[in-house]
Design a protein around this motif. Sequence first.
Motif, PDB file in Angstrom:
ATOM      1  N   PRO A 392       0.838  -1.210   0.000  1.00  0.00           N
ATOM      2  CA  PRO A 392       0.000   0.000   0.000  1.00  0.00           C
ATOM      3  C   PRO A 392       0.864   1.247   0.000  1.00  0.00           C
ATOM      4  CG  PRO A 392       0.013  -1.054   2.174  1.00  0.00           C
ATOM      5  CD  PRO A 392       0.722  -1.991   1.241  1.00  0.00           C
ATOM      6  N   ASP A 393       0.309   2.325  -0.517  1.00  0.00           N
ATOM      7  CA  ASP A 393       1.060   3.577  -0.582  1.00  0.00           C
ATOM      8  C   ASP A 393       1.432   4.098   0.798  1.00  0.00           C
ATOM      9  OD1 ASP A 393       0.854   3.491  -3.311  1.00  0.00           O
ATOM     10  OD2 ASP A 393      -0.948   4.744  -3.385  1.00  0.00           O
ATOM     11  N   SER A 394       0.624   3.751   1.804  1.00  0.00           N
ATOM     12  CA  SER A 394       0.851   4.261   3.155  1.00  0.00           C
ATOM     13  C   SER A 394       1.801   3.395   3.967  1.00  0.00           C
ATOM     14  CB  SER A 394      -0.491   4.379   3.898  1.00  0.00           C
ATOM     15  OG  SER A 394      -1.139   3.113   3.968  1.00  0.00           O
ATOM     16  N   LEU A 395       2.397   2.382   3.352  1.00  0.00           N
ATOM     17  CA  LEU A 395       3.263   1.466   4.090  1.00  0.00           C
ATOM     18  C   LEU A 395       4.471   2.214   4.640  1.00  0.00           C
ATOM     19  CD1 LEU A 395       3.726  -1.575   4.787  1.00  0.00           C
ATOM     20  CD2 LEU A 395       5.240  -1.643   2.786  1.00  0.00           C
ATOM     21  N   ILE A 396       4.738   2.008   5.935  1.00  0.00           N
ATOM     22  CA  ILE A 396       5.888   2.633   6.579  1.00  0.00           C
ATOM     23  C   ILE A 396       6.742   1.563   7.224  1.00  0.00           C
ATOM     24  CG2 ILE A 396       4.733   4.844   6.991  1.00  0.00           C
ATOM     25  CD1 ILE A 396       4.196   3.959   9.833  1.00  0.00           C
ATOM     26  N   ASP A 397       7.998   1.882   7.448  1.00  0.00           N
ATOM     27  CA  ASP A 397       8.929   0.919   8.030  1.00  0.00           C
ATOM     28  C   ASP A 397       8.538   0.634   9.475  1.00  0.00           C
ATOM     29  OD1 ASP A 397      11.648  -0.423   7.499  1.00  0.00           O
ATOM     30  OD2 ASP A 397      11.912   0.491   9.464  1.00  0.00           O
ATOM     31  N   GLY A 398       8.461  -0.654   9.836  1.00  0.00           N
ATOM     32  CA  GLY A 398       8.103  -1.060  11.188  1.00  0.00           C
ATOM     33  C   GLY A 398       6.619  -1.232  11.418  1.00  0.00           C
ATOM     34  N   GLU A 399       5.803  -1.120  10.372  1.00  0.00           N
ATOM     35  CA  GLU A 399       4.354  -1.234  10.517  1.00  0.00           C
ATOM     36  C   GLU A 399       3.942  -2.710  10.627  1.00  0.00           C
ATOM     37  OE1 GLU A 399       0.296   0.115   8.084  1.00  0.00           O
ATOM     38  OE2 GLU A 399       2.296   0.442   7.248  1.00  0.00           O
ATOM     39  N   LYS A 400       2.947  -2.967  11.477  1.00  0.00           N
ATOM     40  CA  LYS A 400       2.401  -4.313  11.606  1.00  0.00           C
ATOM     41  C   LYS A 400       1.504  -4.612  10.413  1.00  0.00           C
ATOM     42  CE  LYS A 400       4.235  -5.227  15.641  1.00  0.00           C
ATOM     43  NZ  LYS A 400       5.269  -6.274  15.808  1.00  0.00           N
ATOM     44  N   VAL A 401       1.659  -5.818   9.850  1.00  0.00           N
ATOM     45  CA  VAL A 401       0.858  -6.218   8.702  1.00  0.00           C
ATOM     46  C   VAL A 401       0.342  -7.633   8.929  1.00  0.00           C
ATOM     47  CG1 VAL A 401       2.107  -4.744   7.067  1.00  0.00           C
ATOM     48  CG2 VAL A 401       2.895  -7.081   7.473  1.00  0.00           C
ATOM     49  N   HIS A 402      -0.686  -7.971   8.174  1.00  0.00           N
ATOM     50  CA  HIS A 402      -1.240  -9.321   8.192  1.00  0.00           C
ATOM     51  C   HIS A 402      -0.918  -9.987   6.867  1.00  0.00           C
ATOM     52  CE1 HIS A 402      -3.870 -12.740   8.617  1.00  0.00           C
ATOM     53  NE2 HIS A 402      -4.589 -12.368   7.564  1.00  0.00           N
ATOM     54  N   VAL A 403      -0.105 -11.048   6.926  1.00  0.00           N
ATOM     55  CA  VAL A 403       0.298 -11.768   5.722  1.00  0.00           C
ATOM     56  C   VAL A 403      -0.785 -12.795   5.403  1.00  0.00           C
ATOM     57  CG1 VAL A 403       2.062 -13.194   4.653  1.00  0.00           C
ATOM     58  CG2 VAL A 403       2.716 -11.427   6.297  1.00  0.00           C
ATOM     59  N   LEU A 404      -1.366 -12.679   4.230  1.00  0.00           N
ATOM     60  CA  LEU A 404      -2.440 -13.582   3.822  1.00  0.00           C
ATOM     61  C   LEU A 404      -1.897 -14.981   3.552  1.00  0.00           C
ATOM     62  CD1 LEU A 404      -4.430 -11.265   1.366  1.00  0.00           C
ATOM     63  CD2 LEU A 404      -5.011 -11.831   3.729  1.00  0.00           C
ATOM     64  N   THR A 405      -2.624 -15.954   4.009  1.00  0.00           N
ATOM     65  CA  THR A 405      -2.283 -17.344   3.717  1.00  0.00           C
ATOM     66  C   THR A 405      -2.779 -17.704   2.317  1.00  0.00           C
ATOM     67  OG1 THR A 405      -4.351 -18.154   4.650  1.00  0.00           O
ATOM     68  CG2 THR A 405      -2.481 -17.885   6.163  1.00  0.00           C
ATOM     69  N   PRO A 406      -2.289 -18.805   1.754  1.00  0.00           N
ATOM     70  CA  PRO A 406      -2.787 -19.207   0.420  1.00  0.00           C
ATOM     71  C   PRO A 406      -4.298 -19.395   0.386  1.00  0.00           C
ATOM     72  CG  PRO A 406      -0.780 -20.398   0.952  1.00  0.00           C
ATOM     73  CD  PRO A 406      -1.152 -19.641   2.190  1.00  0.00           C
ATOM     74  N   GLN A 407      -4.885 -19.929   1.478  1.00  0.00           N
ATOM     75  CA  GLN A 407      -6.332 -20.099   1.511  1.00  0.00           C
ATOM     76  C   GLN A 407      -7.037 -18.748   1.509  1.00  0.00           C
ATOM     77  OE1 GLN A 407      -4.159 -21.555   3.503  1.00  0.00           O
ATOM     78  NE2 GLN A 407      -4.286 -23.735   2.914  1.00  0.00           N
ATOM     79  N   GLU A 408      -6.511 -17.794   2.270  1.00  0.00           N
ATOM     80  CA  GLU A 408      -7.117 -16.456   2.305  1.00  0.00           C
ATOM     81  C   GLU A 408      -6.980 -15.770   0.949  1.00  0.00           C
ATOM     82  OE1 GLU A 408      -6.527 -15.167   6.996  1.00  0.00           O
ATOM     83  OE2 GLU A 408      -4.910 -14.802   5.545  1.00  0.00           O
ATOM     84  N   ILE A 409      -5.852 -15.978   0.290  1.00  0.00           N
ATOM     85  CA  ILE A 409      -5.668 -15.381  -1.033  1.00  0.00           C
ATOM     86  C   ILE A 409      -6.668 -15.962  -2.017  1.00  0.00           C
ATOM     87  CG2 ILE A 409      -4.062 -15.122  -2.960  1.00  0.00           C
ATOM     88  CD1 ILE A 409      -1.794 -15.178  -0.933  1.00  0.00           C
ATOM     89  N   GLN A 410      -6.852 -17.295  -1.961  1.00  0.00           N
ATOM     90  CA  GLN A 410      -7.791 -17.943  -2.870  1.00  0.00           C
ATOM     91  C   GLN A 410      -9.217 -17.481  -2.582  1.00  0.00           C
ATOM     92  OE1 GLN A 410      -7.619 -22.191  -2.724  1.00  0.00           O
ATOM     93  NE2 GLN A 410      -8.769 -22.478  -4.631  1.00  0.00           N
ATOM     94  N   THR A 411      -9.542 -17.335  -1.287  1.00  0.00           N
ATOM     95  CA  THR A 411     -10.879 -16.859  -0.922  1.00  0.00           C
ATOM     96  C   THR A 411     -11.100 -15.431  -1.413  1.00  0.00           C
ATOM     97  OG1 THR A 411     -10.882 -18.296   1.018  1.00  0.00           O
ATOM     98  CG2 THR A 411     -12.460 -16.483   0.985  1.00  0.00           C
ATOM     99  N   ALA A 412     -10.072 -14.595  -1.229  1.00  0.00           N
ATOM    100  CA  ALA A 412     -10.216 -13.211  -1.662  1.00  0.00           C
ATOM    101  C   ALA A 412     -10.374 -13.104  -3.169  1.00  0.00           C
ATOM    102  CB  ALA A 412      -8.981 -12.401  -1.207  1.00  0.00           C
ATOM    103  N   ARG A 413      -9.794 -14.063  -3.903  1.00  0.00           N
ATOM    104  CA  ARG A 413      -9.898 -14.017  -5.355  1.00  0.00           C
ATOM    105  C   ARG A 413     -11.150 -14.707  -5.858  1.00  0.00           C
ATOM    106  NH1 ARG A 413      -3.557 -15.459  -6.838  1.00  0.00           N
ATOM    107  NH2 ARG A 413      -2.690 -13.439  -6.198  1.00  0.00           N
ATOM    108  N   GLY A 414     -11.949 -15.238  -4.919  1.00  0.00           N
ATOM    109  CA  GLY A 414     -13.206 -15.868  -5.316  1.00  0.00           C
ATOM    110  C   GLY A 414     -13.033 -17.273  -5.789  1.00  0.00           C
ATOM    111  N   GLY A 415     -11.922 -17.931  -5.402  1.00  0.00           N
ATOM    112  CA  GLY A 415     -11.719 -19.311  -5.817  1.00  0.00           C
ATOM    113  C   GLY A 415     -12.449 -20.283  -4.940  1.00  0.00           C
ATOM    114  N   ASN A 416     -12.491 -21.547  -5.371  1.00  0.00           N
ATOM    115  CA  ASN A 416     -13.131 -22.587  -4.597  1.00  0.00           C
ATOM    116  C   ASN A 416     -12.108 -23.317  -3.745  1.00  0.00           C
ATOM    117  OD1 ASN A 416     -15.627 -22.061  -5.781  1.00  0.00           O
ATOM    118  ND2 ASN A 416     -15.162 -23.338  -7.574  1.00  0.00           N
TER     119      ASN A 416
END
Length: 416
Positions: A392-416
């Motif tokens: 994201p454009d607002s990303l700053i050094d030391g910021e906490k983020v949530h790394v998506l798992t493969p299942q979450e990525i597939q769900t977000a993309r509308g996969g089965n």
Amino acid sequence: MSAETNNARTNPSQNAPAHDAPSSEHHESAPEQKPIKAGHAITAVVVLLLVLGILAVVGILPRQHAMAALATHTNEQAAPSVIAIAPKPGQPVQVIILPGNVTSFTDAPIYARTAGYLTKWYFDIGARVKKGALLAEIASPEVDQQLAQAQADLNTAEANANNARIQAGRYKDLVASNAVSQQDTDTFVNQASSTSAQVKSAEANVQRLKELTSFEKIYAPFDGVVTARNVDVGQLIDTGAAKELFHMQAVQTLRVYTNLPSVFSGSIKKGETIDLTLVEHPGQVTHGKLVRTADAIDPVSRTLLVEIDVDNRDGKLLAGSLAQVHFNVNPVGNAFVLPVSALIFRNQGLQVGIVKGDTAHTVPVTIGQDDGRTVQVITGITKDDKVIQDPPDSLIDGEKVHVLTPQEIQTARGGN
């Protein structure tokens, strides 16, 4: 009567009925019931406090737990979700392509040095002119009259100086024969020197006004092309840089500036031929010569400013274009291939975001080949780094983020 009978009569209390004694004891023990009731009250208060404490604990603990869970959920939701990818190994970089700014060899705005009205202009935009060509004329009658006045003052000063010089010479001859006083002689000699200085002052004023009148004609300062004309006939022209009259560029030779990453600064040398390509001329390669560098690394971008001169006597290239500059460089380190979307463009230069645990970090990188879809990263990351794919454009050094798992990525993309 017997003795017992007499004793009973004399001491009736001893013969009192037996049931009276308990009555006396009952009356004496009645006050002892008060402390028993007070103890019951204290016990009741303690029990009540315990009940209230239990109720408070039972009510507060779940609320605190709920608030903690809400805060945790809020922090998790506030942390941006990112996709972390592993960089792919690439081939060692031997050719690096960098964007270059094409500029004219000489670039100059042209202003008026004298005030007046524009009476005529001779060249419009796109005209190629030689040095000394007349571009426009300005009518400045005030300056012309001042010059005429200054010329008359110069004539007067020269006449006065000539007369004073003759008088001084005459008195010098007469003082030798004591025909005139030395004081009068000194007066005329000093007067001759003073009038001579007045002549020099008048000459300087005339010369100044002549130069001002010469500025009524605007000439081209060098061979080049007129890229802008901002005046027209009849406009009032002011002295100075308030309004640009013309703009000229020398385009026979063009300068191309680009910033070479410091890691490749040892791979180039002055005088070598550099290839350039421009989108205006697809499939064509233009050759230039590396003529000079800044000889210093920019501490902000960690790059070396390079100038390449290109012969443009045929006029095919235009100043202001964007060129792709091809450098043949020595392979340095390992190259990793990333999607272009992973790059972060900041004032500090090119960066990428990497994830360590649940924390994001921004690191500066040096790029090599760029095909518009993927880019080779030469320095800044390793094979073990997890790179954020679309930071994201607002990303700053030391910021906490949530790394998506493969299942979450597939769900977000509308996969089965």
